[in-house]
Scaffold this motif. Structure first.
Motif, PDB file in Angstrom:
ATOM      1  N   LEU A  16       0.939  -1.161   0.025  1.00 34.53           N
ATOM      2  CA  LEU A  16      -0.071   0.082   0.110  1.00 34.53           C
ATOM      3  C   LEU A  16       0.770   1.476  -0.005  1.00 34.53           C
ATOM      4  O   LEU A  16       1.953   1.293   0.780  1.00 34.53           O
ATOM      5  CB  LEU A  16      -1.122  -0.095   1.207  1.00 34.53           C
ATOM      6  CG  LEU A  16      -2.180  -0.745   1.068  1.00 34.53           C
ATOM      7  CD1 LEU A  16      -2.249  -2.310   0.696  1.00 34.53           C
ATOM      8  CD2 LEU A  16      -3.141  -0.756   2.341  1.00 34.53           C
ATOM      9  N   ILE A  17       0.569   2.086  -0.982  1.00 35.55           N
ATOM     10  CA  ILE A  17       1.492   3.445  -0.999  1.00 35.55           C
ATOM     11  C   ILE A  17       0.661   4.576  -0.737  1.00 35.55           C
ATOM     12  O   ILE A  17      -0.274   4.839  -1.633  1.00 35.55           O
ATOM     13  CB  ILE A  17       2.250   3.401  -2.601  1.00 35.55           C
ATOM     14  CG1 ILE A  17       3.047   2.318  -2.794  1.00 35.55           C
ATOM     15  CG2 ILE A  17       2.933   4.603  -2.509  1.00 35.55           C
ATOM     16  CD1 ILE A  17       3.553   2.131  -4.149  1.00 35.55           C
ATOM     17  N   VAL A  70      -5.627   0.600   7.247  1.00 37.02           N
ATOM     18  CA  VAL A  70      -4.558  -0.822   7.372  1.00 37.02           C
ATOM     19  C   VAL A  70      -4.895  -1.441   8.768  1.00 37.02           C
ATOM     20  O   VAL A  70      -4.913  -2.634   8.745  1.00 37.02           O
ATOM     21  CB  VAL A  70      -3.182  -0.450   7.464  1.00 37.02           C
ATOM     22  CG1 VAL A  70      -2.839   0.071   5.956  1.00 37.02           C
ATOM     23  CG2 VAL A  70      -2.698   0.617   8.314  1.00 37.02           C
ATOM     24  N   ARG A  71      -5.884  -0.658   9.658  1.00 39.95           N
ATOM     25  CA  ARG A  71      -6.083  -1.285  10.775  1.00 39.95           C
ATOM     26  C   ARG A  71      -7.309  -2.176  10.813  1.00 39.95           C
ATOM     27  O   ARG A  71      -7.733  -2.902  11.606  1.00 39.95           O
ATOM     28  CB  ARG A  71      -5.924  -0.169  11.819  1.00 39.95           C
ATOM     29  CG  ARG A  71      -4.735   0.114  12.496  1.00 39.95           C
ATOM     30  CD  ARG A  71      -4.844   1.237  13.360  1.00 39.95           C
ATOM     31  NE  ARG A  71      -5.405   2.476  12.966  1.00 39.95           N
ATOM     32  CZ  ARG A  71      -5.640   3.457  13.671  1.00 39.95           C
ATOM     33  NH1 ARG A  71      -5.723   3.267  15.201  1.00 39.95           N
ATOM     34  NH2 ARG A  71      -6.137   4.258  13.077  1.00 39.95           N
ATOM     35  N   GLU A 122       2.286  -4.708   3.232  1.00 41.62           N
ATOM     36  CA  GLU A 122       3.601  -3.663   3.577  1.00 41.62           C
ATOM     37  C   GLU A 122       3.050  -2.177   3.206  1.00 41.62           C
ATOM     38  O   GLU A 122       1.924  -2.038   2.506  1.00 41.62           O
ATOM     39  CB  GLU A 122       4.622  -4.210   2.810  1.00 41.62           C
ATOM     40  CG  GLU A 122       5.130  -5.475   3.215  1.00 41.62           C
ATOM     41  CD  GLU A 122       6.274  -6.028   2.481  1.00 41.62           C
ATOM     42  OE1 GLU A 122       7.030  -5.208   2.013  1.00 41.62           O
ATOM     43  OE2 GLU A 122       6.378  -7.193   2.329  1.00 41.62           O
ATOM     44  N   ILE A 123       3.726  -1.404   3.603  1.00 44.59           N
ATOM     45  CA  ILE A 123       3.225   0.096   3.704  1.00 44.59           C
ATOM     46  C   ILE A 123       4.264   0.803   3.211  1.00 44.59           C
ATOM     47  O   ILE A 123       5.531   0.776   3.622  1.00 44.59           O
ATOM     48  CB  ILE A 123       2.760   0.572   5.021  1.00 44.59           C
ATOM     49  CG1 ILE A 123       1.357  -0.291   5.302  1.00 44.59           C
ATOM     50  CG2 ILE A 123       2.566   2.217   4.924  1.00 44.59           C
ATOM     51  CD1 ILE A 123       0.844   0.172   6.856  1.00 44.59           C
ATOM     52  N   LEU A 175       9.886   5.977  -2.978  1.00 45.05           N
ATOM     53  CA  LEU A 175       9.596   4.850  -2.398  1.00 45.05           C
ATOM     54  C   LEU A 175      11.074   3.962  -1.909  1.00 45.05           C
ATOM     55  O   LEU A 175      12.024   4.176  -2.448  1.00 45.05           O
ATOM     56  CB  LEU A 175       8.827   3.856  -3.489  1.00 45.05           C
ATOM     57  CG  LEU A 175       7.623   4.138  -3.868  1.00 45.05           C
ATOM     58  CD1 LEU A 175       7.435   3.263  -5.188  1.00 45.05           C
ATOM     59  CD2 LEU A 175       6.825   4.096  -2.851  1.00 45.05           C
ATOM     60  N   LYS A 176      10.887   3.339  -0.819  1.00 40.04           N
ATOM     61  CA  LYS A 176      11.956   2.424  -0.092  1.00 40.04           C
ATOM     62  C   LYS A 176      11.723   1.010  -0.748  1.00 40.04           C
ATOM     63  O   LYS A 176      12.875   0.404  -0.698  1.00 40.04           O
ATOM     64  CB  LYS A 176      11.934   2.676   1.185  1.00 40.04           C
ATOM     65  CG  LYS A 176      11.713   4.014   2.021  1.00 40.04           C
ATOM     66  CD  LYS A 176      13.314   4.576   2.092  1.00 40.04           C
ATOM     67  CE  LYS A 176      13.488   5.905   2.542  1.00 40.04           C
ATOM     68  NZ  LYS A 176      12.996   6.771   1.864  1.00 40.04           N
ATOM     69  N   SER A 177      10.614   0.567  -1.211  1.00 39.36           N
ATOM     70  CA  SER A 177      10.388  -0.720  -1.352  1.00 39.36           C
ATOM     71  C   SER A 177      10.387  -0.675  -3.029  1.00 39.36           C
ATOM     72  O   SER A 177       9.659   0.280  -3.790  1.00 39.36           O
ATOM     73  CB  SER A 177       9.226  -1.205  -1.034  1.00 39.36           C
ATOM     74  OG  SER A 177       8.759  -0.477  -0.219  1.00 39.36           O
TER      75      SER A 177
END
Ligand code: 5GP
Ligand code: MG
Length: 177
Positions: free
Chosen positions: A38-39, A53-54, A61-62, A86-88
């Motif tokens: 999820l971005i 997300v909760r 992953e976020i 983005l880190k991913s």
């Protein structure tokens, strides 16, 4: 006389919760076994993403991106820039972009193009508030929340000059007369 604009509630926190629950149910149905990424788009989506997300009880992953905003007038999506990357890696991932509001559509048209070029396995869009009256480029919202009128929306993560993001109800401000 006050220099602060008048703030009016458009959607109460209870109505927001019901909307988010419905969106979460739709996303759960489609992504339960896909470990989606999820971005969230900074900053406006941070509260909506946190609520969403909760309500998702499966692995996910976020990540976050930030994109530059544009001025008034003749901007095209090509003039926007990604400010926070983005880190991913997203190649081969099931990606869901989570945004607070779509107005002209220029930001999302740009971002969806940017992400699509990086070869995700799938790419979908989840938007809490849709303001269709000012659309300049088409945007397909796969997981829509609510439709809002052509007002300046604040609260639930959305700001006016960085203020009002913390209002729990989705609200709008009346222009100062
Ligand atoms: P776009 O015009 O590209 O669809 O929207 C770009 C961004 O402008 C949105 O992601 C949001 O951050 C901001 N925006 C659009 N409409 C509103 C609004 O009514 N209120 C606030 N606070 N921000 C908005
Ligand atoms: Mg935004």
């Amino acid at each position: 006389m006050s220099s602060e604009p008048e703030v009016k509630v458009l959607l109460s926190r209870q109505e927001i919760a019901a909307t988010v629950n419905k969106m979460a149910a739709d996303i759960s149905r489609d992504y339960r076994d896909r470990n989606p990424l999820l971005i969230g788009i900074l900053k406006g989506s941070f509260i909506f993403l946190s609520d969403l997300v909760r309500q998702l009880d499966f692995p996910l992953e976020i990540d976050f991106v930030a994109i530059s905003s544009y001025g008034r007038g003749r901007t095209t999506p090509g003039e926007l820039k990604v400010l926070h990357r983005l880190k991913s890696p997203i190649k081969g991932r099931h990606v869901v972009v989570v945004e607070d509001i779509v107005d002209t559509g220029l930001s999302l048209a740009f971002l969806m193009g940017y992400l699509g070029k990086r070869k995700p396995a799938s790419l979908k869009l989840c938007v809490f508030a849709d303001k269709p009256s000012r659309r300049r480029v088409p945007v397909t919202i796969d997981y829509p929340g609510v439709t809002v009128p052509d007002k300046f929306i604040v609260g639930y993560g959305l700001d006016w000059d960085e203020k009002y993001r913390n209002l729990p109800d989705l609200s709008y401000i009346e222009p100062i007369r």
